[in-house]
Design an enzyme around this catalytic site. Structure first.
Site, mmCIF file in Angstrom:
data_model
loop_
_atom_site.group_PDB
_atom_site.id
_atom_site.type_symbol
_atom_site.label_atom_id
_atom_site.label_comp_id
_atom_site.label_asym_id
_atom_site.label_seq_id
_atom_site.Cartn_x
_atom_site.Cartn_y
_atom_site.Cartn_z
ATOM 1 N N GLN A 113 32.334 -20.920 -10.498
ATOM 2 C CA GLN A 113 32.116 -19.547 -9.999
ATOM 3 C C GLN A 113 32.053 -19.586 -8.474
ATOM 4 O OE1 GLN A 113 28.346 -18.700 -12.075
ATOM 5 N NE2 GLN A 113 27.748 -20.808 -11.581
ATOM 6 N N ASP A 168 18.750 -21.227 -10.464
ATOM 7 C CA ASP A 168 17.981 -20.938 -9.251
ATOM 8 C C ASP A 168 16.527 -21.393 -9.390
ATOM 9 O OD1 ASP A 168 18.250 -18.510 -11.159
ATOM 10 O OD2 ASP A 168 16.316 -18.314 -10.177
ATOM 11 N N ASP A 215 27.329 -27.514 -19.886
ATOM 12 C CA ASP A 215 27.433 -26.238 -20.601
ATOM 13 C C ASP A 215 26.284 -26.168 -21.607
ATOM 14 O OD1 ASP A 215 30.223 -24.396 -21.913
ATOM 15 O OD2 ASP A 215 28.085 -24.136 -22.323
ATOM 16 N N ASP A 245 18.781 -17.721 -19.704
ATOM 17 C CA ASP A 245 18.778 -17.071 -18.383
ATOM 18 C C ASP A 245 20.186 -17.228 -17.807
ATOM 19 O OD1 ASP A 245 17.179 -17.820 -15.174
ATOM 20 O OD2 ASP A 245 18.381 -16.114 -15.871
ATOM 21 N N SER A 246 21.119 -16.483 -18.395
ATOM 22 C CA SER A 246 22.527 -16.740 -18.059
ATOM 23 C C SER A 246 23.082 -15.625 -17.185
ATOM 24 C CB SER A 246 23.335 -16.772 -19.364
ATOM 25 O OG SER A 246 23.345 -15.460 -19.892
ATOM 26 N N THR A 247 24.309 -15.849 -16.759
ATOM 27 C CA THR A 247 25.023 -14.783 -16.068
ATOM 28 C C THR A 247 25.422 -13.743 -17.111
ATOM 29 O OG1 THR A 247 26.843 -16.352 -16.297
ATOM 30 C CG2 THR A 247 25.941 -16.055 -14.086
ATOM 31 N N ASP A 248 26.240 -12.772 -16.711
ATOM 32 C CA ASP A 248 26.669 -11.727 -17.649
ATOM 33 C C ASP A 248 27.668 -12.312 -18.652
ATOM 34 O OD1 ASP A 248 26.716 -9.703 -14.727
ATOM 35 O OD2 ASP A 248 25.144 -9.851 -16.231
ATOM 36 N N PRO A 276 31.959 -18.479 -17.851
ATOM 37 C CA PRO A 276 31.230 -19.504 -18.621
ATOM 38 C C PRO A 276 30.071 -18.909 -19.425
ATOM 39 C CG PRO A 276 30.733 -19.697 -16.270
ATOM 40 C CD PRO A 276 31.827 -18.683 -16.388
HETATM 41 N N1 SAM Z 1 17.899 -16.234 -12.742
HETATM 42 C C1 SAM Z 1 18.806 -15.334 -12.048
HETATM 43 C C2 SAM Z 1 18.217 -13.963 -12.097
HETATM 44 O O1 SAM Z 1 17.214 -13.721 -11.448
HETATM 45 O O2 SAM Z 1 18.808 -13.142 -12.784
HETATM 46 C C3 SAM Z 1 20.197 -15.228 -12.635
HETATM 47 C C4 SAM Z 1 20.503 -16.075 -13.706
HETATM 48 S S1 SAM Z 1 21.027 -17.637 -13.310
HETATM 49 C C5 SAM Z 1 21.538 -17.692 -11.669
HETATM 50 C C6 SAM Z 1 22.531 -17.625 -14.235
HETATM 51 C C7 SAM Z 1 22.994 -19.034 -14.459
HETATM 52 O O3 SAM Z 1 23.691 -19.172 -15.696
HETATM 53 C C8 SAM Z 1 23.952 -19.526 -13.381
HETATM 54 O O4 SAM Z 1 23.304 -20.496 -12.597
HETATM 55 C C9 SAM Z 1 25.168 -20.081 -14.158
HETATM 56 O O5 SAM Z 1 25.685 -21.260 -13.570
HETATM 57 C C10 SAM Z 1 24.543 -20.309 -15.527
HETATM 58 N N2 SAM Z 1 25.491 -20.373 -16.643
HETATM 59 C C11 SAM Z 1 26.524 -19.551 -16.929
HETATM 60 N N3 SAM Z 1 27.152 -19.961 -18.053
HETATM 61 C C12 SAM Z 1 26.492 -21.078 -18.500
HETATM 62 C C13 SAM Z 1 26.646 -21.948 -19.612
HETATM 63 N N4 SAM Z 1 27.638 -21.771 -20.512
HETATM 64 N N5 SAM Z 1 25.755 -22.965 -19.765
HETATM 65 C C14 SAM Z 1 24.754 -23.155 -18.866
HETATM 66 N N6 SAM Z 1 24.547 -22.363 -17.775
HETATM 67 C C15 SAM Z 1 25.423 -21.332 -17.604
#
Ligand code: SAM
Length: 325
Positions: free
Chosen positions: A55, A110, A161, A179-182, A186
């Site tokens: 990303q 984070d 992953d 706690d993932s992205t949208d 990924p």
């Molecule tokens: N904690 C933050 C908040 O305040 O909303 C946002 C969430 S955190 C930054 C989202 C994380 O999900 C990212 O660091 C991303 O790399 C991770 N992520 C996305 N897809 C993933 C997967 N398949 N497995 C593990 N982590 C994943």
């Protein structure tokens, strides 16, 4: 199309509308959602930007929201309001259990969730699995809590992953936090029944999964679809709400899912009372009140779309301008 139809394709499609996009225009960073609404944050300066294998990461300094982390141009956290998200995704489930010891975070690079979990003395082990090590390393540079939480002896940070880790885990955790992205890129796999079934297997008896589940206001169909997926893995699924001004619509939802535990079954009053003094959002009243569902949310959780006509009209517009395939 109601959330009950073609649910996996709905989630995999990233929802009913195109995914968020962001851009800088002069002194402003804009996040645009559903191609129809924008949030503007007044910038001081861009502190960092890079493209990882997964990303695009950026950190901005803003005049009012402090430092802001974006991933693929969507706001992930701001110093002004990240506390809401991280406190609600951690203290609510942890205080709903008598003596939680082991926690798994999928995502959370984070370390905001990790910071809050470590406040619970009963927790002896936290495993955090984020697909992208660059998120943690960049946040260590700009957000003081990341380095501190990551260096706690109870914390185990893995970079993979989440689906790979959960594939190998069985009856291992009291709490699993997604706690993932949208649901895009990924992150998509973390919103499908197959993943939730593996999470259910990785939980100890009486264990709980919580996950961020988007906004009921602007992604009603997507939110309904996610709960539809979750119910294929958990007999007990409820939703709780909170408000995060810099998230789409400002109203955010999280799921509380378990094979045996209702969210209202238990609240560790002494621990929650002690925690309240360290929190800006979470307290016992919020814990109980967050599960109160407005009627439109009840409809969404039942698989209806209270905004169907407006959504359909906007989709037709997006199709006409080629923004939707
Ligand atoms: N904690 C933050 C908040 O305040 O909303 C946002 C969430 S955190 C930054 C989202 C994380 O999900 C990212 O660091 C991303 O790399 C991770 N992520 C996305 N897809 C993933 C997967 N398949 N497995 C593990 N982590 C994943």
């Amino acid at each position: 199309m109601s959330p009950n139809e073609h649910v996996p394709s709905m989630v995999q499609a990233g929802g009913y509308f195109p995914e968020a996009r962001g851009f800088v225009d002069g002194e402003w960073y804009y996040e645009e959602n559903v191609r129809a609404v924008r949030l503007g944050l007044r910038l001081q300066k861009k502190l960092h930007q890079e493209k990882s294998p997964f990303q695009t990461l950026a950190v901005y300094d803003t005049t009012f929201f402090g430092k802001v982390l974006t991933l693929d141009d969507a706001v992930m956290l701001t110093e002004r309001d990240e506390f809401v998200y991280h406190e609600m995704l951690t203290h609510l489930p942890l205080c709903s259990m008598a003596d939680p010891k082991s926690v798994l975070i999928i995502g959370g690079g984070d370390c905001g969730c990790l910071r809050e979990i470590l406040k619970h003395e009963s927790v002896t082990r936290v495993v955090q699995v984020d697909i992208d090590e660059r998120v943690t390393r960049v946040c260590e540079q700009f957000f003081p809590w990341t380095r501190q939480a990551a260096s706690d002896p109870r914390a185990e940070l893995l970079f993979d992953d989440g689906i790979h880790y959960i594939d190998k885990s069985e009856s291992e955790f009291d709490l699993i936090i997604v706690d993932s992205t949208d649901p895009k890129g990924p992150g998509v796999v973390l919103f499908l029944a197959d993943f939730y079934q593996k999470v259910a297997r990785a939980l100890k008896p009486g264990g709980v999964m919580v996950a961020q589940t988007e906004t009921p206001h602007w992604q009603a169909v997507m939110m309904g679809a996610i709960y539809q997926e979750m119910r294929q893995a958990f007999p007990l699924v409820s939703s709780y709400l909170g408000w995060i001004p810099t998230y789409p619509s400002g109203c955010w939802s999280w799921a509380y899912a378990s094979a045996s535990r209702q969210h209202g079954d238990y609240l560790d009053e002494p621990r929650a009372k002690k925690l309240e003094s360290t929190c800006l959002y979470y307290n016992r009243d919020v814990h109980r009140g967050a599960f109160a569902q407005p009627n439109f949310v009840k409809k969404i959780l039942a698989g209806e779309n209270p905004f169907r006509a407006l959504d359909e009209s906007h989709r037709r517009f997006l199709l006409s301008e080629g923004a939707l395939s």
